[in-house]
Motif scaffolding. Structure first.
Motif, PDB file in Angstrom:
ATOM      1  N   LEU A   1       0.859  -1.182   0.000  1.00 40.82           N
ATOM      2  CA  LEU A   1       0.000   0.000   0.000  1.00 40.82           C
ATOM      3  C   LEU A   1       0.897   1.234   0.000  1.00 40.82           C
ATOM      4  N   THR A   2       0.635   2.169  -0.929  1.00 43.32           N
ATOM      5  CA  THR A   2       1.414   3.412  -0.919  1.00 43.32           C
ATOM      6  C   THR A   2       0.564   4.507  -0.264  1.00 43.32           C
ATOM      7  N   PRO A   3       1.203   5.552   0.257  1.00 37.32           N
ATOM      8  CA  PRO A   3       0.436   6.652   0.848  1.00 37.32           C
ATOM      9  C   PRO A   3      -0.530   7.262  -0.175  1.00 37.32           C
ATOM     10  N   GLU A   4      -0.104   7.350  -1.441  1.00 36.29           N
ATOM     11  CA  GLU A   4      -0.961   7.943  -2.494  1.00 36.29           C
ATOM     12  C   GLU A   4      -2.225   7.110  -2.672  1.00 36.29           C
ATOM     13  N   ARG A   5      -2.045   5.804  -2.718  1.00 38.13           N
ATOM     14  CA  ARG A   5      -3.201   4.918  -2.911  1.00 38.13           C
ATOM     15  C   ARG A   5      -4.149   5.018  -1.695  1.00 38.13           C
ATOM     16  N   LEU A   6      -3.554   5.054  -0.510  1.00 40.87           N
ATOM     17  CA  LEU A   6      -4.387   5.141   0.693  1.00 40.87           C
ATOM     18  C   LEU A   6      -5.206   6.437   0.675  1.00 40.87           C
ATOM     19  N   LYS A   7      -4.535   7.536   0.336  1.00 38.00           N
ATOM     20  CA  LYS A   7      -5.234   8.834   0.283  1.00 38.00           C
ATOM     21  C   LYS A   7      -6.370   8.770  -0.733  1.00 38.00           C
ATOM     22  N   ALA A   8      -6.101   8.181  -1.891  1.00 39.16           N
ATOM     23  CA  ALA A   8      -7.121   8.110  -2.946  1.00 39.16           C
ATOM     24  C   ALA A   8      -8.318   7.278  -2.485  1.00 39.16           C
ATOM     25  N   GLU A   9      -8.051   6.178  -1.812  1.00 40.79           N
ATOM     26  CA  GLU A   9      -9.152   5.316  -1.356  1.00 40.79           C
ATOM     27  C   GLU A   9      -9.969   5.998  -0.255  1.00 40.79           C
ATOM     28  N   VAL A  10      -9.261   6.690   0.626  1.00 39.96           N
ATOM     29  CA  VAL A  10      -9.951   7.384   1.724  1.00 39.96           C
ATOM     30  C   VAL A  10     -10.809   8.530   1.167  1.00 39.96           C
ATOM     31  N   ALA A  11     -10.294   9.151   0.099  1.00 38.43           N
ATOM     32  CA  ALA A  11     -11.047  10.260  -0.516  1.00 38.43           C
ATOM     33  C   ALA A  11     -12.365   9.740  -1.118  1.00 38.43           C
ATOM     34  N   LYS A  12     -12.366   8.496  -1.615  1.00 36.90           N
ATOM     35  CA  LYS A  12     -13.603   7.920  -2.177  1.00 36.90           C
ATOM     36  C   LYS A  12     -14.631   7.739  -1.073  1.00 36.90           C
ATOM     37  N   SER A  13     -14.232   7.092   0.016  1.00 34.39           N
ATOM     38  CA  SER A  13     -15.075   7.068   1.214  1.00 34.39           C
ATOM     39  C   SER A  13     -14.204   6.627   2.374  1.00 34.39           C
ATOM     40  N   LYS A  14     -14.487   7.263   3.528  1.00 30.52           N
ATOM     41  CA  LYS A  14     -13.588   7.063   4.657  1.00 30.52           C
ATOM     42  C   LYS A  14     -14.030   5.837   5.464  1.00 30.52           C
ATOM     43  N   PRO A  15     -13.156   4.835   5.613  1.00 25.11           N
ATOM     44  CA  PRO A  15     -13.541   3.676   6.417  1.00 25.11           C
ATOM     45  C   PRO A  15     -13.486   4.014   7.908  1.00 25.11           C
ATOM     46  N   LYS A  16     -14.186   3.243   8.714  1.00 24.70           N
ATOM     47  CA  LYS A  16     -14.100   3.451  10.165  1.00 24.70           C
ATOM     48  C   LYS A  16     -12.772   2.883  10.687  1.00 24.70           C
ATOM     49  N   VAL A  17     -12.405   1.736  10.118  1.00 24.76           N
ATOM     50  CA  VAL A  17     -11.208   1.030  10.604  1.00 24.76           C
ATOM     51  C   VAL A  17     -10.392   0.529   9.415  1.00 24.76           C
ATOM     52  N   ILE A  18      -9.084   0.500   9.602  1.00 26.55           N
ATOM     53  CA  ILE A  18      -8.217  -0.168   8.632  1.00 26.55           C
ATOM     54  C   ILE A  18      -7.576  -1.368   9.308  1.00 26.55           C
ATOM     55  N   LEU A  19      -7.615  -2.477   8.591  1.00 23.67           N
ATOM     56  CA  LEU A  19      -7.014  -3.701   9.113  1.00 23.67           C
ATOM     57  C   LEU A  19      -5.715  -3.906   8.330  1.00 23.67           C
ATOM     58  N   TYR A  20      -4.617  -3.792   9.038  1.00 25.70           N
ATOM     59  CA  TYR A  20      -3.297  -3.752   8.388  1.00 25.70           C
ATOM     60  C   TYR A  20      -2.426  -4.853   8.979  1.00 25.70           C
ATOM     61  N   ASN A  21      -1.618  -5.479   8.148  1.00 27.64           N
ATOM     62  CA  ASN A  21      -0.863  -6.649   8.602  1.00 27.64           C
ATOM     63  C   ASN A  21       0.554  -6.643   8.030  1.00 27.64           C
ATOM     64  N   SER A  22       1.521  -6.405   8.880  1.00 28.54           N
ATOM     65  CA  SER A  22       2.933  -6.464   8.469  1.00 28.54           C
ATOM     66  C   SER A  22       3.735  -7.036   9.640  1.00 28.54           C
TER      67      SER A  22
ATOM     68  N   HIS B   1      -3.861   9.064  11.163  1.00 21.48           N
ATOM     69  CA  HIS B   1      -4.055   9.986  12.275  1.00 21.48           C
ATOM     70  C   HIS B   1      -4.774  11.248  11.824  1.00 21.48           C
ATOM     71  N   ARG B   2      -4.320  11.776  10.691  1.00 25.31           N
ATOM     72  CA  ARG B   2      -4.932  13.009  10.168  1.00 25.31           C
ATOM     73  C   ARG B   2      -6.409  12.792   9.833  1.00 25.31           C
ATOM     74  N   GLU B   3      -6.710  11.615   9.301  1.00 27.12           N
ATOM     75  CA  GLU B   3      -8.083  11.346   8.846  1.00 27.12           C
ATOM     76  C   GLU B   3      -8.974  10.812   9.974  1.00 27.12           C
ATOM     77  N   GLY B   4      -8.384  10.505  11.135  1.00 26.08           N
ATOM     78  CA  GLY B   4      -9.185   9.976  12.244  1.00 26.08           C
ATOM     79  C   GLY B   4      -9.739   8.582  11.975  1.00 26.08           C
ATOM     80  N   ILE B   5      -8.928   7.760  11.322  1.00 29.70           N
ATOM     81  CA  ILE B   5      -9.347   6.374  11.033  1.00 29.70           C
ATOM     82  C   ILE B   5      -8.702   5.445  12.064  1.00 29.70           C
ATOM     83  N   SER B   6      -9.506   4.564  12.644  1.00 28.89           N
ATOM     84  CA  SER B   6      -8.945   3.633  13.631  1.00 28.89           C
ATOM     85  C   SER B   6      -8.154   2.543  12.918  1.00 28.89           C
ATOM     86  N   LEU B   7      -7.249   1.942  13.675  1.00 32.07           N
ATOM     87  CA  LEU B   7      -6.341   0.960  13.080  1.00 32.07           C
ATOM     88  C   LEU B   7      -6.295  -0.308  13.923  1.00 32.07           C
TER      89      LEU B   7
END
Ligand code: PMP
Ligand code: GLU
Length: 397
Positions: free
Chosen positions: A153-174, A196-202
């Motif tokens: 996931l790149t920051p650009e892609r994340l921003k673009a997806e969040v701009a489409k609609s903001k999820p409540k939570v992101i499930l991330y695995n590394s 953090h800026r978008e207020g999305i839980s992780l």
């Protein structure tokens, strides 16, 4: 019969990772010449010192219900260890023990989402994520990533997806299951700042945190963006790091408010995690570092050997795993020649013709791939590769 089962339960199917692993074991026990690289679990014995702690717990009568969130010594030990490891302070009240990391993720999803809320998940994802999201009444939103960028996931892609609609939570695995992706410090920090800026839980699934190879290092989003602590549940546990999959102990770290609700939910759902396993996990956390590292070194050796052989096989491509113990291999260039339409049929054919059991990538959101686990001895891995090479030759030679 259909009336007996609720609408809610009608579409739940067994976990493919667990069921194929059982299938491989059953076939072998029945005398079939089958090699399975299905298992998402270390093949090592649980270290003796940890087993001894469990025997002692039984002998000392530590066999009753424990507090719902887990025994205090374990919560305190984890708080101490992770305060140092993550570089920000956690108290015992900000730690909760559950019946495996899978259970910790489920509890976190229950507490962080309202019915209908979106939870963003990235391909390739661990099979259970979308199912767990649906089970708590939330909505999985699958974002497809591809091999061109090593499934990152790149920051650009994340921003673009969040701009489409903001999820409540992101499930991330590394480090990631099933592709072994490990994000660098810069990548983790950039993603963390956006959340953090978008207020999305992780929910940060870090179950493979100690299994990284070569130059790859594990970074938790909370250690690079400490402001995320209140809105993040860090998930980890003893299953993969200390060869304790069957003991069923996972940990969650978050704010005391989130942990309080998660433990209230757990209190009603399951009471508490297994008492004996918690005492064993305490020894793992306090005394298991040396054995943990020995196992990691062995996994790294196997990964190198396996990757080297795999890279010599034509028709397949894969990103080099930086962590965990899986290779996610694109086999789609062979589908037509094998006469199959996707990863499930490919794996069936491979099992039938060569006795090699792999996990299809379809249930991980990547139907062009299959997953090899390298959590087996070198002998088994080489045998599996012989069979795979043979299969590829049959259809390309
Ligand atoms: N997350 C991932 C990505 C996993 O692969 C697993 C494997 N089971 C888990 C969580 C759950 O681990 P546990 O055995 O502790 O429930
Ligand atoms: N996580 C492991 C895997 O992906 C273990 C099985 C499971 O819990 O799904 O194979």
């Amino acid at each position: 019969m259909s009336d007996v089962i609720s609408e809610r339960a009608k579409n739940i199917e067994p976990s493919i990772t667990l069921s194929l692993n059982t299938k491989a074991n059953n076939l072998r026990e029945a005398g079939a010449d089958v090699v399975g690289l299905a298992a998402g679990e270390p093949d090592f014995e649980t270290p003796a010192v940890i087993k001894k702690a469990a025997y002692e717990a039984i002998e000392q009568g530590k066999t009753r219900y424990t507090p719902a969130a887990g025994i205090s010594p374990l919560r305190e030990a984890i708080a101490e260890m992770y305060s140092k490891r993550l570089g920000l302070p956690y108290e015992g009240s900000e730690v909760m023990i559950s019946n495996g990391a899978k259970h910790s993720i489920f509890n976190a999803l229950y507490v962080l989402t309202n019915p209908g809320d979106e939870v963003m998940i990235f391909t390739p994802y661990w099979v259970s994520y979308p199912v767990m999201v649906k089970l708590v009444g939330a909505k999985p939103r699958i974002v497809e990533l591809n091999a061109d960028n090593d499934y990152k996931l790149t920051p650009e892609r994340l921003k673009a997806e969040v701009a489409k609609s903001k999820p409540k939570v992101i499930l991330y695995n590394s480090p990631n299951n099933p592709a072994g992706i490990v994000y660098s410090a810069e990548e983790v920090e950039a993603i963390g700042r956006i959340l953090h800026r978008e207020g999305i839980s992780l929910i940060s699934d870090e179950i493979y945190e100690f299994l990284t190879y070569k130059d790859n290092k594990h970074y938790s989003p909370v250690s690079l963006v400490p402001e995320l602590k209140e809105s993040t549940v860090v998930i980890t546990g003893v299953s993969k790091s200390y060869a304790m999959t069957g003991w069923r102990i996972g940990f969650a770290l978050s704010s005391s408010e989130v942990i309080y609700r998660m433990s209230a939910y757990q209190a009603h759902a399951t009471g508490c995690p297994n008492a004996i396993s918690q005492w064993a996990a305490l020894t793992a956390v306090k005394e298991g570092a040396e054995e943990r590292e020995m196992m990691r070194v062995e996994f790294e050796k196997r990964k190198e050997m396996f990757g080297e052989r795999l890279s010599k096989i034509s028709s397949v491509t894969f990103p080099d795993p930086g962590g965990a113990f899986y290779f996610l291999v694109d086999v789609s260039s062979m589908y037509e020649r094998c006469g199959v339409s996707g990863s499930g049929e490919f794996c069936e054919k491979l099992l039938k013709e060569k006795g090699l059991l792999l996990i299809p990538g379809g249930p991980f959101g990547c139907d062009n791939t299959v997953r090899f686990s390298f959590a087996s001895s070198e002998k088994i891995l080489n045998n599996a590769l012989d069979r795979f090479e043979n299969f590829v030759e049959d259809y390309t030679g």
